[in-house]
Design an enzyme around this catalytic site. Structure first.
Site, mmCIF file in Angstrom:
data_model
loop_
_atom_site.group_PDB
_atom_site.id
_atom_site.type_symbol
_atom_site.label_atom_id
_atom_site.label_comp_id
_atom_site.label_asym_id
_atom_site.label_seq_id
_atom_site.Cartn_x
_atom_site.Cartn_y
_atom_site.Cartn_z
ATOM 1 N N SER A 1 21.408 18.264 36.393
ATOM 2 C CA SER A 1 20.513 18.393 37.523
ATOM 3 C C SER A 1 19.075 18.495 37.033
ATOM 4 C CB SER A 1 20.859 19.651 38.326
ATOM 5 O OG SER A 1 19.860 19.897 39.288
ATOM 6 N N ALA B 1 19.625 20.898 44.680
ATOM 7 C CA ALA B 1 19.974 21.338 46.027
ATOM 8 C C ALA B 1 19.624 22.809 46.225
ATOM 9 C CB ALA B 1 21.461 21.102 46.284
ATOM 10 N N HIS C 1 26.099 14.954 47.953
ATOM 11 C CA HIS C 1 26.904 13.743 47.744
ATOM 12 C C HIS C 1 27.602 13.278 49.019
ATOM 13 C CE1 HIS C 1 25.772 13.941 43.653
ATOM 14 N NE2 HIS C 1 26.658 14.811 43.252
#
Length: 278
Positions: free
Chosen positions: A55, A108, A151
């Protein structure tokens, strides 16, 4: 060469050619398929393979040993994480509530914390880390008040009877005008980073030129996703930024990490450290 990336359709689509020896001059790959929270931990512990998908939120902890590559990753527009609940679409309803997140070192999570600071009076309550596939069922069954999802959940959450509290990607784009930095490709600084960048970019271009070549490979790892969901996933996350971050891509990464550092969520990063050495 050892590489780790997720079994998600965008990653298997991008790396199919490289993983199958279809890129001239590229070394043979030994692939580990792992969720991004696992690769984040491996990279932070300096125990990871030479090349990993992590990430962007995890970059500040690994830049001393790993370099960010300008291709192969996931940035984009209209592809941000979602905050879901059952029976409410009012952000204020999250005040003091329990929210499930797939990781605390994810883009996120950073986007959620930055958004909540502006939109949830008094802040949310407990943040509960749980496996991605358990989040929507837990919200549906009332075990958790809201969930942060990524996703393919963009396409499947209505089937769980859940409500959209906010699209964090839309919020980020409206607030900054920039794409959303999601997954980064990093490589050990001891490697030939120029050559590696060329091989990965060639794999991306091969995937676009021969989309049928990777279908069986993508399907094998797609975790029983319907074909139309798999294709929608690829179309959303494999885009111009996958081939080349470009100035907008670097600006997006810099903005995310600077804002997160300002909130004390990540260590501060020198923007120059995000670029490959000349």
């Amino acid at each position: 060469m050892n590489i780790a990336f997720s079994p998600c359709p965008n990653d298997t689509f991008v790396f199919h050619a490289l993983a199958h020896g279809l890129i001239p001059g590229a070394p043979e790959l030994k692939v580990t398929y792992a969720d991004i929270d696992i690769t984040n931990r491996l990279a932070a512990a300096s125990q990871g393979p030479e090349v990993l998908k992590i990430s962007y939120a995890a970059l500040p902890w690994v830049l001393s040993e790993y370099a960010l590559l300008p291709c192969g990753g996931a940035l984009g527009r209209g592809c941000g994480p979602l905050v879901l609940s059952k029976g409410s679409s009012d952000p204020a309803s999250l005040a003091g509530r329990r929210v499930a997140v797939p990781s605390e070192r994810s883009t996120a999570y950073l986007l959620f914390r930055l958004w909540a600071a502006q939109n949830v009076p008094g802040g949310v309550g407990e943040m509960v880390v749980m496996p991605f596939h358990e989040i929507m069922p837990s919200v549906r069954d009332g075990q958790i008040d809201a969930g942060l999802v990524i996703h393919e959940a963009r396409f499947t959450y209505p089937s769980y009877g859940l409500d959209l509290l906010t699209d964090l990607g839309s919020w980020w784009e409206a607030d900054t005008g920039l794409p959303i930095p999601l997954g980064a490709i990093i490589a050990r600084r001891t490697l030939d980073l120029g050559a590696l960048t060329g091989w990965i970019r060639a794999s991306v271009e091969y995937a676009w030129a021969h989309p049928e070549a990777s279908r069986a490979y993508v399907r094998e790892h797609a975790q029983e996703l319907a074909p139309e969901v798999t294709q929608a996933h690829i179309d959303l996350y494999v885009n111009e930024f996958t081939a080349n971050l470009g100035e907008d891509g670097y600006a997006a990464v810099t903005a995310l990490l600077a804002r997160a550092a300002g909130e004390g969520l990540v260590p501060a990063v020198d923007p120059a450290a995000l670029r490959l050495p000349l």
